[in-house]
Design a protein around this motif. Structure first.
Motif, PDB file in Angstrom:
ATOM      1  N   ARG A 253       0.834  -1.204   0.000  1.00  0.00           N
ATOM      2  CA  ARG A 253       0.000   0.000   0.000  1.00  0.00           C
ATOM      3  C   ARG A 253       0.865   1.248   0.000  1.00  0.00           C
ATOM      4  O   ARG A 253       0.531   2.249  -0.648  1.00  0.00           O
ATOM      5  CB  ARG A 253      -0.931  -0.010   1.222  1.00  0.00           C
ATOM      6  CG  ARG A 253      -1.887  -1.177   1.244  1.00  0.00           C
ATOM      7  CD  ARG A 253      -2.777  -1.145   2.482  1.00  0.00           C
ATOM      8  NE  ARG A 253      -3.120  -2.513   2.888  1.00  0.00           N
ATOM      9  CZ  ARG A 253      -3.899  -2.810   3.909  1.00  0.00           C
ATOM     10  NH1 ARG A 253      -4.429  -1.825   4.640  1.00  0.00           N
ATOM     11  NH2 ARG A 253      -4.156  -4.064   4.213  1.00  0.00           N
ATOM     12  N   ARG A 257       0.722   4.073  -2.920  1.00  0.00           N
ATOM     13  CA  ARG A 257       0.408   5.477  -2.642  1.00  0.00           C
ATOM     14  C   ARG A 257       1.548   6.382  -3.077  1.00  0.00           C
ATOM     15  O   ARG A 257       1.318   7.463  -3.628  1.00  0.00           O
ATOM     16  CB  ARG A 257       0.141   5.656  -1.146  1.00  0.00           C
ATOM     17  CG  ARG A 257      -1.152   5.028  -0.649  1.00  0.00           C
ATOM     18  CD  ARG A 257      -1.459   5.454   0.778  1.00  0.00           C
ATOM     19  NE  ARG A 257      -2.633   4.755   1.308  1.00  0.00           N
ATOM     20  CZ  ARG A 257      -2.568   3.698   2.097  1.00  0.00           C
ATOM     21  NH1 ARG A 257      -1.393   3.219   2.483  1.00  0.00           N
ATOM     22  NH2 ARG A 257      -3.673   3.118   2.536  1.00  0.00           N
ATOM     23  N   GLY A 260       1.962   7.115  -6.659  1.00  0.00           N
ATOM     24  CA  GLY A 260       0.898   8.028  -7.045  1.00  0.00           C
ATOM     25  C   GLY A 260      -0.135   7.454  -7.985  1.00  0.00           C
ATOM     26  O   GLY A 260       0.083   6.470  -8.694  1.00  0.00           O
ATOM     27  N   ASP A 261      -1.318   8.097  -7.945  1.00  0.00           N
ATOM     28  CA  ASP A 261      -2.395   7.820  -8.898  1.00  0.00           C
ATOM     29  C   ASP A 261      -2.937   6.398  -8.832  1.00  0.00           C
ATOM     30  O   ASP A 261      -3.458   5.881  -9.816  1.00  0.00           O
ATOM     31  CB  ASP A 261      -1.929   8.124 -10.329  1.00  0.00           C
ATOM     32  CG  ASP A 261      -1.620   9.591 -10.514  1.00  0.00           C
ATOM     33  OD1 ASP A 261      -2.241  10.409  -9.824  1.00  0.00           O
ATOM     34  OD2 ASP A 261      -0.753   9.919 -11.339  1.00  0.00           O
ATOM     35  N   ASN A 262      -2.808   5.745  -7.675  1.00  0.00           N
ATOM     36  CA  ASN A 262      -3.422   4.443  -7.478  1.00  0.00           C
ATOM     37  C   ASN A 262      -4.630   4.568  -6.558  1.00  0.00           C
ATOM     38  O   ASN A 262      -4.559   5.235  -5.521  1.00  0.00           O
ATOM     39  CB  ASN A 262      -2.423   3.458  -6.857  1.00  0.00           C
ATOM     40  CG  ASN A 262      -1.529   2.811  -7.895  1.00  0.00           C
ATOM     41  OD1 ASN A 262      -1.996   2.097  -8.775  1.00  0.00           O
ATOM     42  ND2 ASN A 262      -0.227   3.063  -7.802  1.00  0.00           N
ATOM     43  N   ASN A 263      -5.702   3.944  -6.931  1.00  0.00           N
ATOM     44  CA  ASN A 263      -6.865   3.819  -6.052  1.00  0.00           C
ATOM     45  C   ASN A 263      -6.724   2.508  -5.294  1.00  0.00           C
ATOM     46  O   ASN A 263      -6.552   1.446  -5.907  1.00  0.00           O
ATOM     47  CB  ASN A 263      -8.154   3.827  -6.867  1.00  0.00           C
ATOM     48  CG  ASN A 263      -8.388   5.165  -7.541  1.00  0.00           C
ATOM     49  OD1 ASN A 263      -8.523   6.181  -6.880  1.00  0.00           O
ATOM     50  ND2 ASN A 263      -8.419   5.165  -8.873  1.00  0.00           N
ATOM     51  N   ILE A 264      -6.773   2.555  -3.974  1.00  0.00           N
ATOM     52  CA  ILE A 264      -6.518   1.393  -3.134  1.00  0.00           C
ATOM     53  C   ILE A 264      -7.809   0.962  -2.439  1.00  0.00           C
ATOM     54  O   ILE A 264      -8.531   1.795  -1.879  1.00  0.00           O
ATOM     55  CB  ILE A 264      -5.420   1.710  -2.094  1.00  0.00           C
ATOM     56  CG1 ILE A 264      -4.117   2.079  -2.813  1.00  0.00           C
ATOM     57  CG2 ILE A 264      -5.198   0.528  -1.155  1.00  0.00           C
ATOM     58  CD1 ILE A 264      -3.017   2.566  -1.891  1.00  0.00           C
ATOM     59  N   CYS A 307      -4.986  -2.538  -5.742  1.00  0.00           N
ATOM     60  CA  CYS A 307      -4.961  -1.175  -6.276  1.00  0.00           C
ATOM     61  C   CYS A 307      -5.169  -1.202  -7.781  1.00  0.00           C
ATOM     62  O   CYS A 307      -4.870  -2.194  -8.452  1.00  0.00           O
ATOM     63  CB  CYS A 307      -3.642  -0.464  -5.937  1.00  0.00           C
ATOM     64  SG  CYS A 307      -2.189  -1.075  -6.820  1.00  0.00           S
ATOM     65  N   ARG A 309      -4.680   1.698 -11.066  1.00  0.00           N
ATOM     66  CA  ARG A 309      -4.235   3.036 -11.422  1.00  0.00           C
ATOM     67  C   ARG A 309      -5.402   3.860 -11.962  1.00  0.00           C
ATOM     68  O   ARG A 309      -6.299   3.342 -12.628  1.00  0.00           O
ATOM     69  CB  ARG A 309      -3.107   2.985 -12.455  1.00  0.00           C
ATOM     70  CG  ARG A 309      -1.802   2.409 -11.915  1.00  0.00           C
ATOM     71  CD  ARG A 309      -0.642   2.667 -12.872  1.00  0.00           C
ATOM     72  NE  ARG A 309      -0.479   4.100 -13.090  1.00  0.00           N
ATOM     73  CZ  ARG A 309       0.174   4.913 -12.259  1.00  0.00           C
ATOM     74  NH1 ARG A 309       0.694   4.445 -11.148  1.00  0.00           N
ATOM     75  NH2 ARG A 309       0.287   6.191 -12.543  1.00  0.00           N
TER      76      ARG A 309
END
Length: 390
Positions: A253, A257, A260-264, A307, A309
């Motif tokens: 994680r 993070r 950048g630009d990753n939805n977790i 995650c 992107r």
């Protein structure tokens, strides 16, 4: 055939000779269970790392993660509390910096303001008591390579930021080190100059075949320069990989993070399937949905994360054409930012309050825009959904 021309062509240039010399003496760097403590505070904890000879490696991480301390231990400016450090096949734990055959390029360049560029570059050679004729040859040679010959008699204050950076690089290279250590050398430059200068750095590293180890907190810089990226967090190594591996397959994680630009998404593993090249895991996320992600096998029922992107998603108007498919969710658009080439969309999952980001080329956005406040469906492939091991 003109024999004099062919004979001249057969003779390597001074630059080619220097390239051959530096490439032939490039060595790797090995850290084995290295720890650095300051009293009760542990700055670097039990890190092991292999840096191949002739590679460009970036130590990447936020402030305070231990990357600069690691670089300074390699240089000999910090003692190692425990562990072993090798440069080539030499154990150098107790050797002073001058005997390690490394050179350091500092963040602020550390050029002597009262000396000319030529004198700055010559300084390290004078400290080593090299004969004057050899000093003159080496300094002239390296200034030509970095493109500063016509600025040789200027003092640092009369140079641009990029020229100062090249002067500092020339001063480091003129000693012909086996390993060049760079402590955030581009951080003082503006964005346009930083991009141009990092290209020059990479070109020189390839040209000479030397081992470069650079500290940076900039992801773009690490991606652009590195053969190998070492991501550090709280004094430990979190992930080692190529730029492509770090970008496409973050292991944790923190890395997801930080790059950048990753939805977790955090949930529980409800199923493990065997894919062709990797395991496929089903992650149930409370209030959002059930997602399929790629990764290694994991235990059923364990809390885990995945995650995706922000630029690997597809956004379509709500409702979805098939609400039973995995890897899709419903969210509301809360903000739209046009940033030039890319448009950034901020969204919120109303059931949980989770904040998400979607990115799309502005050209494509203009063709299919949505409005703030609108409900949309976000979807993505299993290939683009990555399991995070920790």
């Amino acid at each position: 055939m003109n024999s004099s021309v062919s004979a001249s062509e057969a003779q390597p240039t001074a630059t080619a000779k220097l390239q051959q010399e530096l490439a032939s003496q490039a060595v790797g760097v090995t850290l084995r269970a290295v720890t650095k403590k300051y009293g009760s505070f542990t700055a670097v904890e039990n890190i092991s790392l292999d840096i191949p000879a002739g590679s460009y490696t970036c130590l990447l991480g936020p402030s305070g993660c231990g990357k600069t301390t690691t670089l300074r231990m390699i240089a000999g400016h910090e003692d190692i509390t425990s562990g072993e450090l090798l440069i080539g096949d030499r154990r150098v734990n107790d050797l002073p910096p001058a005997q390690r055959n490394t050179a350091m390029m500092f963040q602020n360049y550390a050029l002597f303001p009262h000396k000319t560029v030529w004198e700055n570059v010559e300084f390290g050679l004078k400290m080593r008591n090299l004969p004057k004729a050899e000093r003159i040859q080496r300094v002239d040679e390296i200034l030509e390579i970095v493109g500063l010959t016509k600025f040789a008699q200027r003092k640092p204050a009369k140079l641009s930021g990029g020229q100062q950076q090249r002067a500092a690089l020339a001063r480091a290279l003129v000693t012909r080190p086996q390993v060049l250590l760079l402590d955030e050398p581009l951080s003082a430059l503006d964005e346009n100059l930083r991009v141009r200068t990092r290209s020059e750095l990479r070109k020189l590293q390839k040209q000479f075949g030397m081992t470069f180890i650079q500290v940076t907190h900039g992801q773009d810089e690490a991606f652009a320069l590195s053969d190998q990226i070492v991501v550090m967090d709280h004094g430990r190594i979190d992930q080692i990989g190529t730029p492509e591996q770090i970008f496409q397959m973050p292991a944790s994680r923190f890395v997801a993070r930080f790059v950048g630009d990753n939805n977790i998404f955090v949930g529980k593993i409800s199923d493990v399937l065997q894919g062709n090249q990797y395991a496929i895991l089903r992650l149930d996320v409370d209030g959002i949905g059930s997602f399929l992600c790629r990764g290694q096998a994991a235990d059923l029922g364990m809390t885990a994360a995945c995650c995706v992107r922000s630029d690997s998603m597809t956004m379509t108007p709500y409702p979805p054409t098939d609400s039973t498919l995995p890897n899709q969710l419903t969210a509301r658009v809360v903000a739209i930012e046009f940033t030039g080439y890319v448009t950034r969309v901020s969204l919120m999952v109303e059931a949980t309050g989770a904040e998400l980001t979607y990115k799309v080329r502005s050209h494509d956005w203009i063709a299919n825009p949505v409005q703030e406040g609108q409900l949309v469906t976000l979807s993505w492939t299993t290939e683009n959904c990555v399991f995070l091991s920790h």
